[in-house]
Design a protein around this motif. Structure first.
Motif, PDB file in Angstrom:
ATOM      1  N   ALA A   9       0.755  10.876  -3.017  1.00 13.37           N
ATOM      2  CA  ALA A   9       0.869   9.731  -2.112  1.00 13.37           C
ATOM      3  C   ALA A   9      -0.375   8.870  -2.256  1.00 13.37           C
ATOM      4  O   ALA A   9      -1.467   9.380  -2.517  1.00 13.37           O
ATOM      5  N   SER A  10      -0.195   7.566  -2.102  1.00 16.82           N
ATOM      6  CA  SER A  10      -1.315   6.620  -2.152  1.00 16.82           C
ATOM      7  C   SER A  10      -1.207   5.644  -0.991  1.00 16.82           C
ATOM      8  O   SER A  10      -0.101   5.288  -0.573  1.00 16.82           O
ATOM      9  N   VAL A  11      -2.362   5.203  -0.509  1.00 21.05           N
ATOM     10  CA  VAL A  11      -2.439   4.166   0.517  1.00 21.05           C
ATOM     11  C   VAL A  11      -3.173   2.973  -0.090  1.00 21.05           C
ATOM     12  O   VAL A  11      -4.278   3.135  -0.618  1.00 21.05           O
ATOM     13  N   VAL A  12      -2.568   1.802  -0.034  1.00 16.00           N
ATOM     14  CA  VAL A  12      -3.232   0.591  -0.508  1.00 16.00           C
ATOM     15  C   VAL A  12      -4.121   0.077   0.620  1.00 16.00           C
ATOM     16  O   VAL A  12      -3.662  -0.123   1.750  1.00 16.00           O
ATOM     17  N   THR A  13      -5.402  -0.133   0.312  1.00 15.15           N
ATOM     18  CA  THR A  13      -6.360  -0.558   1.329  1.00 15.15           C
ATOM     19  C   THR A  13      -7.014  -1.882   0.936  1.00 15.15           C
ATOM     20  O   THR A  13      -7.004  -2.286  -0.232  1.00 15.15           O
ATOM     21  N   LEU A  14      -7.587  -2.510   1.935  1.00 14.78           N
ATOM     22  CA  LEU A  14      -8.420  -3.701   1.749  1.00 14.78           C
ATOM     23  C   LEU A  14      -9.790  -3.424   2.345  1.00 14.78           C
ATOM     24  O   LEU A  14      -9.894  -2.832   3.434  1.00 14.78           O
TER      25      LEU A  14
END
Length: 367
Positions: free
Chosen positions: A140-145
């Motif tokens: 799983a991956s979370v796209v962050t800023l």
């Protein structure tokens, strides 16, 4: 390439009254629902099989988007609700629980899946995000800023090690307590095996429950630090700000519709405007069948929805008028969102038509 999942079952309570009659993904931006921009963006990257979980006012989403062929995609819907006292009522199963129900029903998520919230506009390079997910070997991956330290209290913060593997989360921490400045954008990438961790037939949330589970079990769970436009409509004030930015032309791939008749002034079909006797300062969009009487003034950024009527002497400043809104003569509307039934200022303060204590007068242009 990948499959898509749009989360669209929430009530949108924080943006009421905008969601009084609409599900949140149907809130209009430049005359198009927010979710339409997401579908178009997914299609650009070849993601053409998309599931949408729905609940509140679900029929409005389903009737507008249908099977998705207009956008070159296939759309499917998973309604979340129960029967109570003979009535079918919405009951969301949570962002993760809803995906597990789809998986148990059909096994739809049989490859990498990109998950998006249905209430944000993005220009993420999806191809690059999927590539990084594969290179990491992520479950799983979370796209962050990366956000400024003084703004971390507005976001769910992701804490990752030097390799990007997620260690923990902080929900809206104070700047002095923040362990990171990486904000979760609500954009996730899952492998099918990640969904096996979600208990069946259970209300279960991605952020609050599935993610801590991934961290606890030390599974390959990564944060991606990306640079892109992420425009979240979490509150009424966000919606007002988004429209101001869009109308000013600050958001890529969101061009003003209509015909530019004067610098910064775009007009739809069949309008009735006393051009020599009104004052209009762009950027302004004036929709089809709008009537603007002599003596009225409009100062942009403004969006005047189709079928609206602005009476003589009225002044509309940095505001959004939904379709068929009538502004009464000599009224002043500044920094507001106005519909035939209600008006709300940029802070969320709401007035309803017929409120005798309101000093503003507006109504339905069809009446």
């Amino acid at each position: 390439m990948a499959k898509g999942m749009i989360l669209a079952a929430g009530q949108g309570t924080r943006v009421r009254p905008l969601t009084k009659y609409l599900p949140k993904p149907m809130i209009p931006i430049m005359g198009k629902p927010v979710m339409e921009y997401l579908i178009e963006h997914l299609a650009r990257y070849g993601i053409t099989e998309i599931m949408v979980n729905v609940a509140h006012n679900h029929h409005k989403i389903e009737q507008y988007f249908g099977d998705g062929h207009r956008w070159g995609v296939e759309l499917g819907y998973a309604y979340e609700g129960i029967r109570e006292q003979g009535e079918v009522v919405p009951k969301p199963f949570g962002s993760a629980g809803g995906m597990r129900r789809i998986q148990d029903f059909s096994g739809f998520f049989d490859q990498t899946t990109l998950v998006l919230c249905g209430d944000a506009i993005i220009d993420l390079d999806i191809g690059a995000a999927l590539h990084e997910h594969k290179i990491d070997g992520a479950l799983a991956s979370v796209v962050t800023l990366d956000v400024p330290l003084n703004e971390v209290s507005n976001y769910g913060i992701v804490v990752a090690n030097e390799n990007g593997q997620i260690q923990s989360f902080q929900e809206k921490p104070q700047p002095s307590e923040a362990k990171s400045t990486l904000a979760s954008t609500g954009i996730y990438i899952f492998e099918p095996a990640a969904l096996d961790l979600i208990p069946p037939n259970t209300i279960y949330d991605i952020g609050a429950q599935l993610f801590p589970q991934l961290v606890e079990q030390k599974l390959p769970f990564y944060a991606q630090k990306r640079f892109f436009n992420w425009i979240d409509i979490g509150r009424v004030s966000d919606y007002w700000s988004v429209l101001q930015r869009v109308i000013r032309g600050e958001v890529a791939q969101m061009n003003m519709p209509g015909r530019e008749v004067k610098p910064g002034i775009w007009v739809g079909l069949n309008t009735n405007i006393a051009w020599d006797h009104v004052s209009i300062e762009g950027p302004v969009y004036i929709g089809s069948s709008v009537r603007i009487e002599p003596g009225a003034s409009i100062i942009g950024p403004c969006w005047i929805g189709h079928g609206s009527h602005i009476r003589t002497g009225a002044r509309v400043v940095r505001s959004i008028l939904f379709e068929y809104t009538r502004i009464a003569a000599d009224m002043r509307f500044t920094d507001m969102i106005v519909s035939p039934d209600y008006c709300v200022d940029r802070t969320g303060e709401t007035l309803y038509r017929g409120d005798e204590t309101a000093q503003l007068r507006w109504g339905d242009a069809r009446a």
